[in-house]
Design an enzyme around this catalytic site. Structure first.
Site, PDB file in Angstrom:
ATOM      1  N   ASN A 124      -7.837  -1.721   2.731  1.00 29.54           N
ATOM      2  CA  ASN A 124      -8.594  -0.977   1.722  1.00 29.54           C
ATOM      3  C   ASN A 124     -10.039  -0.747   2.150  1.00 29.54           C
ATOM      4  O   ASN A 124     -10.611   0.303   1.853  1.00 29.54           O
ATOM      5  CB  ASN A 124      -8.546  -1.715   0.376  1.00 29.54           C
ATOM      6  CG  ASN A 124      -7.243  -1.451  -0.356  1.00 29.54           C
ATOM      7  OD1 ASN A 124      -6.215  -1.199   0.279  1.00 29.54           O
ATOM      8  ND2 ASN A 124      -7.249  -1.528  -1.662  1.00 29.54           N
TER       9      ASN A 124
ATOM     10  N   GLU B 262      -9.850   2.064   4.310  1.00 32.85           N
ATOM     11  CA  GLU B 262      -9.581   3.218   3.431  1.00 32.85           C
ATOM     12  C   GLU B 262     -10.895   3.741   2.820  1.00 32.85           C
ATOM     13  O   GLU B 262     -11.131   4.957   2.798  1.00 32.85           O
ATOM     14  CB  GLU B 262      -8.615   2.747   2.332  1.00 32.85           C
ATOM     15  CG  GLU B 262      -8.324   3.730   1.218  1.00 32.85           C
ATOM     16  CD  GLU B 262      -7.470   3.071   0.112  1.00 32.85           C
ATOM     17  OE1 GLU B 262      -6.363   2.590   0.412  1.00 32.85           O
ATOM     18  OE2 GLU B 262      -7.923   3.034  -1.045  1.00 32.85           O
TER      19      GLU B 262
ATOM     20  N   SER C 207       0.824  -1.209   0.000  1.00 34.62           N
ATOM     21  CA  SER C 207       0.000   0.000   0.000  1.00 34.62           C
ATOM     22  C   SER C 207       0.857   1.257   0.000  1.00 34.62           C
ATOM     23  O   SER C 207       1.925   1.291   0.581  1.00 34.62           O
ATOM     24  CB  SER C 207      -0.918   0.029   1.225  1.00 34.62           C
ATOM     25  OG  SER C 207      -1.619   1.251   1.236  1.00 34.62           O
TER      26      SER C 207
HETATM   27  C1  6PG Z   1      -3.215   1.453  -1.601  1.00 35.03           C
HETATM   28  C2  6PG Z   1      -4.507   1.681  -2.325  1.00 35.03           C
HETATM   29  C3  6PG Z   1      -4.442   1.022  -3.648  1.00 35.03           C
HETATM   30  C4  6PG Z   1      -5.394   1.630  -4.655  1.00 35.03           C
HETATM   31  C5  6PG Z   1      -6.723   1.038  -4.648  1.00 35.03           C
HETATM   32  C6  6PG Z   1      -7.844   1.994  -4.922  1.00 35.03           C
HETATM   33  O1  6PG Z   1      -3.294   0.943  -0.512  1.00 35.03           O
HETATM   34  O2  6PG Z   1      -2.167   1.813  -2.149  1.00 35.03           O
HETATM   35  O3  6PG Z   1      -5.576   1.144  -1.611  1.00 35.03           O
HETATM   36  O4  6PG Z   1      -4.544  -0.338  -3.440  1.00 35.03           O
HETATM   37  O5  6PG Z   1      -5.431   2.973  -4.603  1.00 35.03           O
HETATM   38  O6  6PG Z   1      -6.658   0.120  -5.696  1.00 35.03           O
HETATM   39  O7  6PG Z   1      -8.958   1.227  -4.922  1.00 35.03           O
HETATM   40  P1  6PG Z   1     -10.312   1.624  -5.596  1.00 35.03           P
HETATM   41  O8  6PG Z   1     -10.046   1.828  -7.066  1.00 35.03           O
HETATM   42  O9  6PG Z   1     -11.173   0.444  -5.339  1.00 35.03           O
HETATM   43  O10 6PG Z   1     -10.749   2.869  -4.935  1.00 35.03           O
END
Ligand code: 6PG
Length: 484
Positions: free
Chosen positions: A201, A204, A143
């Protein structure tokens, strides 16, 4: 053609075999390659579209200890044993295709490392396959987006423990550091790493939705513009809410569109996309029976946002209250800050309780304190208050839910008046706040010794004779009642 050959060989400092292989030169793959190279490793890279490899080696990869291949066999032949091969490709079938291709050329001690956002059950299956076929597989959650991959992400490895031992030097070096400690730690067997990343996520999604709701309240009730919002968010960034997401939100409000000169946030269509990790978190929580309402509401909110045309039509037909607030402006800004923090605590509590139950269910022995520790830097949800979570789990290894930790208990006690005020105000003003209100309902449900589930049981008994336990009997026996 000659030029291509030259480019592919150009970067070779020696003809020695390379330390690491990487497949998939999207931005994440490129940046991870550069990160590993900066940390002293030589790399061989491969991308299905040859022109991408060429562009990378001619561009940011130029002059570095990186060599490109346009054939997987050659790529594999030129890696030091045991081979360590990172896959930075789109989750799903592509991963399986590449693995099948690699299996033709790799040996028993070799390690395949999937650094994409793969579904944890796919990783579990791939781990089983790799054992049968006698090589090692690691599924690692990474991430931090593009910047994180380049400068230091938070890394959540899972899978073969032997493979972890053989790759940890690399992973610990390239990871972000918090208090000088790498934001990377072995999570557990098979799909543990990708599961932890999935829940990251999910949290997130909830975090982003909560921030978006705070923005919507301030924008619609107080009619604040982007400049004022930028100032408020940079103030919030100095306090308990300090986090990457609050920081970038402040920066987003301060940024203007080059075409119109308007704040960029006002020029972006209100229809959110998603790649699936939030949905997976929610689906798995339903599967194993853990309440994560704020994460689920964040996923639903994105779906609802995406039916933009339907919403526009409905807005002409369905009425609601006019937005009205005659109180003090600063009072509402402060209350929103406190409400946001309280709701955030509740959504993290949901995510961590999901991790706790999943750890038992899938036999992973996840260290929740460690997870909080490695999320303190590098990743998207990095936040000052993860120190609080880390401490909570370090101090109490059997903590059932973060809401029971003294810091959380105290904060929720002091913030809940403002939280209830903001939720009520938003509801009375017709402002949708699914994450704020579902977090509050979670809090109220969790702290309730009594819930109305007795009536649910009575209804189930009425129409289906499903049986119910009695308040005056201690055992688990099911009783029946004849209604009428
Ligand atoms: C991270 C983000 C990364 C990405 C996601 C966004 O931890 O670096 O979570 O994995 O930004 O893919 O996900 P969505 O497109 O589902 O919002």
């Amino acid at each position: 053609m000659d030029d291509e050959k030259k480019i592919f060989k150009d970067n070779v400092k020696t003809m020695e075999k390379k330390d690491i292989g990487l497949i998939g030169l999207g931005v994440m793959g490129q940046n991870l390659t550069l990160n590993m190279e900066r940390n002293g490793y030589s790399l061989a890279v491969y991308n299905r579209t040859k022109s991408k490899t060429m562009a990378f080696l001619r561009g940011v990869g130029k002059g570095k200890a990186i060599i490109g291949y346009n054939n997987i066999e050659e790529f594999c032949k030129n890696l030091k044993p045991p081979r360590k091969i990172f896959l930075m490709v789109k989750a799903g079938n592509v991963v399986d295709h590449i693995i099948t291709e690699l299996e033709k050329y790799i040996d028993s001690a070799d390690i395949v490392i999937d650094g994409g956002n793969s579904y944890f059950m796919d990783t579990q299956r791939r781990c089983v396959d790799s054992e049968k076929k006698n090589y090692h597989f690691l599924g690692i959650g990474i991430s931090g987006g593009e910047e994180g991959a380049l400068r230091g992400p938070s890394i959540m490895p899972g899978g073969s423990e032997e493979a972890w031992e053989n790759t940890k030097e690399i992973l610990l070096k390239i990871a972000a550091k918090a208090d000088n400690q790498p934001c990377c730690s072995y999570m557990g067997s098979n799909g543990a790493g990708h599961y932890v990343k999935m829940v990251h996520n999910g949290i997130e999604y909830a975090d982003m939705q909560l921030i978006a709701e705070a923005y919507f309240i301030l924008k619609n009730v107080l009619k604040l513009d982007a400049t004022e919002l930028a100032r408020i968010f940079s103030e919030w960034q100095k306090g308990e809410l300090n986090s990457y997401l609050i920081q970038i939100t402040g920066e987003i409000f301060a940024s203007t569109d080059s075409e119109t000169g308007q704040p960029i946030v006002d020029m972006i269509l209100d229809s959110a996309s998603q790649k699936g990790t939030g949905k997976w978190t929610s689906q798995n929580a339903l599967e194993i029976g853990v309440p994560v309402p704020s994460i689920s509401e964040a996923v639903h909110a994105r779906f609802l946002s995406a039916i933009k045309n339907e919403r526009v039509e409905a807005s002409h037909l369905l009425s609601g209250p006019e937005s009205h607030y005659s109180g003090d402006k600063n009072l509402l800004i402060d209350a929103t800050q406190k409400a946001l923090y309280a709701a955030k605590l509740c959504s993290y509590a949901q995510g961590f309780s999901l991790l706790e139950i999943a750890s038992i269910k899938y036999n992973w022995n996840l260290d929740l304190g460690k997870i909080a520790e490695i999320w303190r830097e590098g990743c998207i949800i990095r936040a000052k208050f993860l120190n609080r979570i880390m401490t909570a789990f370090h101090e109490n290894h059997v903590l059932k839910n973060l809401l029971l930790d003294p810091y959380f208990t105290k904060t929720l006690e002091s913030n809940q008046k403002d939280w209830r005020f903001v939720v009520t105000l938003a509801i009375n003003n017709g402002i949708p706040i699914p994450a704020f209100s579902s977090a509050l309902a979670y809090f109220d449900g969790y702290r309730s010794a009594k819930l109305p589930a007795n009536l649910i049981q009575a209804q189930r008994e009425y129409f289906g004779a499903h049986g119910f336990k009695r308040v005056d009997k201690k055992n688990n026996q099911l009783f029946h009642h004849h209604f009428q």
